[in-house]
Write an enzyme that holds these catalytic residues in place. Sequence first.
Site, PDB file in Angstrom:
ATOM      1  N   HIS A   1       0.817  -1.219   0.000  1.00 51.79           N
ATOM      2  CA  HIS A   1       0.000   0.000   0.000  1.00 51.79           C
ATOM      3  C   HIS A   1       0.850   1.269   0.000  1.00 51.79           C
ATOM      4  O   HIS A   1       0.316   2.377  -0.097  1.00 51.79           O
ATOM      5  CB  HIS A   1      -0.999   0.002   1.171  1.00 51.79           C
ATOM      6  CG  HIS A   1      -0.429   0.337   2.498  1.00 51.79           C
ATOM      7  ND1 HIS A   1      -0.140  -0.600   3.464  1.00 51.79           N
ATOM      8  CD2 HIS A   1      -0.100   1.534   3.042  1.00 51.79           C
ATOM      9  CE1 HIS A   1       0.344   0.010   4.535  1.00 51.79           C
ATOM     10  NE2 HIS A   1       0.375   1.303   4.295  1.00 51.79           N
TER      11      HIS A   1
ATOM     12  N   ASP B   1       0.067  -7.670   1.836  1.00 51.33           N
ATOM     13  CA  ASP B   1       0.517  -6.271   1.790  1.00 51.33           C
ATOM     14  C   ASP B   1       2.036  -6.209   1.848  1.00 51.33           C
ATOM     15  O   ASP B   1       2.640  -5.890   2.871  1.00 51.33           O
ATOM     16  CB  ASP B   1      -0.112  -5.499   2.959  1.00 51.33           C
ATOM     17  CG  ASP B   1       0.144  -4.000   2.875  1.00 51.33           C
ATOM     18  OD1 ASP B   1       0.564  -3.529   1.803  1.00 51.33           O
ATOM     19  OD2 ASP B   1      -0.089  -3.307   3.892  1.00 51.33           O
TER      20      ASP B   1
ATOM     21  N   GLY C   1       2.786   6.726   8.980  1.00 46.92           N
ATOM     22  CA  GLY C   1       4.104   7.082   8.462  1.00 46.92           C
ATOM     23  C   GLY C   1       5.129   5.987   8.670  1.00 46.92           C
ATOM     24  O   GLY C   1       6.204   6.018   8.080  1.00 46.92           O
TER      25      GLY C   1
ATOM     26  N   GLU D   1      23.326  10.492   3.794  1.00 47.19           N
ATOM     27  CA  GLU D   1      22.152  10.150   3.012  1.00 47.19           C
ATOM     28  C   GLU D   1      22.513   9.752   1.577  1.00 47.19           C
ATOM     29  O   GLU D   1      23.437  10.295   0.985  1.00 47.19           O
ATOM     30  CB  GLU D   1      21.178  11.336   2.955  1.00 47.19           C
ATOM     31  CG  GLU D   1      20.683  11.807   4.303  1.00 47.19           C
ATOM     32  CD  GLU D   1      21.563  12.881   4.928  1.00 47.19           C
ATOM     33  OE1 GLU D   1      21.089  13.545   5.843  1.00 47.19           O
ATOM     34  OE2 GLU D   1      22.718  13.039   4.473  1.00 47.19           O
TER      35      GLU D   1
ATOM     36  N   SER E   1       4.378   2.810   8.024  1.00 50.29           N
ATOM     37  CA  SER E   1       4.022   1.750   7.085  1.00 50.29           C
ATOM     38  C   SER E   1       5.224   1.272   6.289  1.00 50.29           C
ATOM     39  O   SER E   1       6.055   2.067   5.852  1.00 50.29           O
ATOM     40  CB  SER E   1       2.984   2.265   6.081  1.00 50.29           C
ATOM     41  OG  SER E   1       1.724   2.316   6.657  1.00 50.29           O
ATOM     42  N   GLY E   2       5.276  -0.041   6.072  1.00 48.24           N
ATOM     43  CA  GLY E   2       6.338  -0.622   5.269  1.00 48.24           C
ATOM     44  C   GLY E   2       7.624  -0.858   6.020  1.00 48.24           C
ATOM     45  O   GLY E   2       8.520  -1.546   5.521  1.00 48.24           O
TER      46      GLY E   2
END
Length: 248
Positions: free
Chosen positions: A56, A102, A193, A80, A195-196
């Site tokens: 998602h 998911d 935020g 970074e 998620s994943g």
Amino acid sequence: VLFVSCGLLLCQERIVGGYAPVPHSIRYIVSIQTTERQHVCGGSLINKYWVITAAHCNIGLDRMMIVAGDYSLTIYEGTEQEILPQHLVPHPEYNKTTNNNDIMLIKVRKLSYVSVALLPRQGAPIAEGRMCRVSGWGYTSPNTGLIPATLRTVKLPIVSARNCNSSESFDGGITDNMICAGYSTGGKDACKGDSGGPLVCEGRVYGVVSWGKGCADAQFPGVYTAVSKYRMWIDDTIFNYYSKCKKD
């Protein structure tokens, strides 16, 4: 920032009740951002070319950027690495209504100066009560709507599928491809935020932050995609990608 509709539940991908880890101690986590540098989701490097995250979190190949080696989203630290994804592979059976399957893989160009997360073997179980750690740049409170400047992490126990699926909790909404982690009293959880991002148990990514009800609510632990259910799919997807490249 993503919201996922789950019938009567508002599934907010959610770190509440956690703390800031030692800077750059979690070097396999990445921030999935829009090309305008807005953080959307977390992810984990499983080798120097591939990221695992939630299906998602798919905002489209042309809108996505991966940032590795980050700790603060607001301060330039010199560590970074910003990478445009080359290929997205959401699970072909992902169901956005039930949140089943998911999970997604993202192919990137080779990354340097990062570590990679280990994965469990296919079908490996994780016992109820085992302590795991989830990390991310998600909301630190369900009410403030504030994304933290630096990475956060929190330790959570695994909740049995029986308890998570009970009528007092998700009432049958947890499939065999999901695991739950959290406290019955609430107070600590992943949040919007996150998620994943990775749920790490015994040094391996057993879960990917997927969905839940609110953030850190009592009786409603966070729900994670069970990575061990997809180890063969992950390996096959990566193998087939390179096989196709050789043929082309």
